[in-house]
Design an enzyme around this catalytic site. Structure first.
Site, PDB file in Angstrom:
ATOM      1  N   ASP A  73      -8.074  -5.969   9.782  1.00  0.00           N
ATOM      2  CA  ASP A  73      -7.572  -4.893   8.922  1.00  0.00           C
ATOM      3  C   ASP A  73      -7.577  -3.550   9.635  1.00  0.00           C
ATOM      4  O   ASP A  73      -6.855  -2.631   9.230  1.00  0.00           O
ATOM      5  CB  ASP A  73      -8.437  -4.771   7.665  1.00  0.00           C
ATOM      6  CG  ASP A  73      -8.344  -5.997   6.777  1.00  0.00           C
ATOM      7  OD1 ASP A  73      -7.237  -6.538   6.619  1.00  0.00           O
ATOM      8  OD2 ASP A  73      -9.395  -6.419   6.248  1.00  0.00           O
ATOM      9  N   ASP A 120       0.820  -1.223   0.000  1.00  0.00           N
ATOM     10  CA  ASP A 120       0.000   0.000   0.000  1.00  0.00           C
ATOM     11  C   ASP A 120       0.853   1.272   0.000  1.00  0.00           C
ATOM     12  O   ASP A 120       0.573   2.207   0.746  1.00  0.00           O
ATOM     13  CB  ASP A 120      -0.938   0.029   1.216  1.00  0.00           C
ATOM     14  CG  ASP A 120      -2.014  -1.045   1.136  1.00  0.00           C
ATOM     15  OD1 ASP A 120      -2.241  -1.562   0.033  1.00  0.00           O
ATOM     16  OD2 ASP A 120      -2.608  -1.358   2.175  1.00  0.00           O
TER      17      ASP A 120
END
Length: 590
Positions: A529, A306
């Site tokens: 998450d 990411d």
């Protein structure tokens, strides 16, 4: 590293051999070095076999001990049994009767003095899979020395290893083409314990998962195990040796200004903390991984998820662009940080670096696809060489379906392309496998090595259960057709946090498809998450509304509901309800 298997990837026997008329055992793990009289030029061959009942994968590494070869190399041998080559990679492999010829690919015709080349092949056999008696390089029999009279020994037979044991490391100065092939992965005992504590968790707890090093304290190990665990890098490496694992996976994840477009995984380092990232984070990890004690392990690093694609899609002028992403693009922290990590870690002989490459629902559009590849090339060049990159990984910690059998970009409904649907939204890709293979081709076309391989994180993209479509919709409305036919059941392809209805995907396996080194579980199933509500913590992890099931979205997910599960803890902490749902919806089913 770019070839699929020709038979089941389940290995019942792992062998590592080198062949010659007389053989000498070079290590206690079963590498045998060829030795017989030869001409003065000289060469050395190491031949490894990963075998099952009716077939095997062979890997050949040849070292030129003579003058440089500039106009093409050719390795030849004769099989002693009925082996039949069905596929080869990193060389043009052909067979006539028992004789096999492997010619250099056009992009790698040169082989300098003491330089090595590696290639592989799949083959069928029945009966005994006998080892070839000798190999030759450009007509010269390989003896392991630069002239006649090399070391000799009486034959040692054909050593073999029990199932699950690791193959030895490649010869000095070379690396395995696919570090996942033929070896057992490390099973993290901390994750295993959490999985085993869940009803039915023992069905999946023997799968290898990655270890996340998401802050400086995690290098030595943390004092509590509420999040990613208490074991440090050295602890995990020692445990991998004790398991006789062949490979171990680490996630390198602590860039300055980390995760600039989200909040759930913001890190401890500020946007200008690149010096700390280098000296306090990467340098200590590299020092531990370089310890000769761990030289028998293939250490696989998943480098900074990411990050780089954010510099393409989430800066000013993009929907949902953020000031932090602008800052990290301007100051070069991501590119230089990843470049430094690749340089330091890539210099270690048994370390393999895979760079994060987002997923099809993020960079599958033409406007993002090629620019993302270019910024990844910049990071590799900042490391000093593209050779520091073994490959790339897609879908890390994400939910994109591996295959969409009923919804492909070429599918039309009542004369309309499915790309016109709200779900596909003109994306060029609808599933992760076709995207990963296409993105690999793009990366090679701009300068990455032709033998790079891709990984796909399949830990949570199975989408099984009763709601999984088994046939294409009969609707003539393109949106209805897509929504009834797609495997991925998220509300929006941009949703990423603790997705409701998800299931375990394909189990970890090596070389499952062309260009794919492995399906992997990099995100350990059951680790959250991000938290559903704000939870104060000392790990630098914030609260992102995309993890809140009541959130109605933003520009990056088409202002859709987040689809997140309620009751989630902070990123990395154990989320029992999610783990149980993942098992219930696993595809293939447990």
């Amino acid at each position: 590293m770019t070839s699929p298997p020709s038979a089941s990837p389940r290995r019942t026997l792992t062998r590592a051999l080198t062949v010659g008329a007389a053989a000498v055992l070079a290590t206690g793990l079963g590498v045998v070095v060829a030795d017989q009289a030869s001409a003065a030029a000289g060469c050395r061959v190491t031949y490894t076999v990963n075998q099952w009942s009716t077939g095997f994968t062979g890997n050949v590494s040849v070292t030129n001990l003579g003058d440089p070869i500039t106009n093409g190399w050719r390795v030849e041998w004769d099989f002693a049994g009925n082996q039949r080559v069905t596929q080869g990679w990193n060389a043009t492999v052909s067979q006539s009767g028992a004789h096999v010829n492997a010619a250099s690919p056009s992009y790698a015709n040169s082989l300098g003095t003491n330089a090595s080349a590696s290639f592989g092949f799949n083959a069928d056999y029945s009966g005994t899979n006998a080892t070839p008696a000798s190999f030759s390089l450009n007509g010269t029999v390989c003896t392991g020395s630069a002239g006649p009279g090399g070391p000799t020994s009486s034959p040692t037979g054909t050593p073999s290893q029990p199932p699950g044991s690791s193959t030895p490391p490649p010869p000095a100065g070379s690396k395995a083409d696919n570090p996942y092939a033929g070896v057992q992965g490390y099973r993290n005992p901390e994750w295993q314990a959490k999985a085993n504590a869940e009803p039915g968790g023992s069905r999946v707890s023997n799968n290898p998962t990655a270890v996340w090093i998401d802050r400086i304290a995690a290098i030595e190990g943390t004092s509590d195990s509420s999040s990613n665990g208490a074991m440090g890098v050295r602890d995990h490496l020692d445990a991998a040796l004790a398991q006789r694992a062949g490979y171990i996976q680490f996630v390198i994840y602590n860039l300055p200004g980390r995760d600039c477009a989200a909040l759930a995984s913001n890190g401890e380092l500020g946007p200008n903390d690149l010096p700390r990232y280098k000296s306090e984070y990467i340098d200590p990890i590299a020092a531990i991984q370089a310890d000769p004690k761990y030289a028998s392990l293939r250490i696989i690093n998943i480098v900074e998820i990411d990050s780089l694609p954010n510099l393409v899609t989430n800066t000013s002028g993009q929907a949902g662009g953020t000031a932090m992403c602008d800052t990290m693009k301007a100051n070069g922290g991501y590119v230089q940080g990843i470049g430094y990590a690749l340089n330091k870690l890539g210099a270690i002989g048994n370390v393999y670096n895979y760079v994060d490459a987002a997923h099809h629902g993020w960079i599958g559009w033409d406007s993002n696809f090629a620019p993302s590849a270019q910024i990844m090339l910049q990071a590799a060049q900042a490391s000093g060489s593209v050779n520091n990159v073994t490959g790339f990984i897609t879908n890390t910690a994400n939910y994109s379906a591996l295959r969409e059998p009923f919804v492909q970009p070429t599918t039309t409904v009542n004369g309309q392309s499915v790309r016109q649907s709200k779900w596909v939204d003109w994306n060029q890709y609808t599933d992760e496998l076709t995207f990963a293979q296409a993105f690999r081709n793009q990366l090679v076309s701009i300068g990455f090595n032709a033998n790079i391989g891709m990984l796909i994180d399949t830990s949570r993209n199975g989408w099984g259960g009763a709601n999984r479509p088994t046939a294409a919709s009969t609707s003539t409305d393109v949106n209805t057709y897509v929504n009834q036919s797609r495997i991925d059941r998220r509300i929006h392809a941009g949703n990423w946090c603790n997705q409701s209805g998800a299931g375990l995907g394909e189990r970890p396996q090596a070389a499952p498809a062309a260009g794919i080194d492995a399906y992997v579980w990099v995100k350990p199933p059951g680790e959250s998450d991000g938290s559903s509500t704000l939870i104060p913590n000392d790990e630098g992890k914030g609260f992102d509304r995309m993890c809140d099931p009541t959130y109605t979205g933003n520009a990056r997910n088409g202002n859709s509901l987040s689809g997140a599960l309620p009751g989630a803890p902070i990123s990395g902490a154990w989320f029992s309800a999610q783990f149980r749902e993942l098992m219930a919806n696993a595809y293939p089913a447990l």
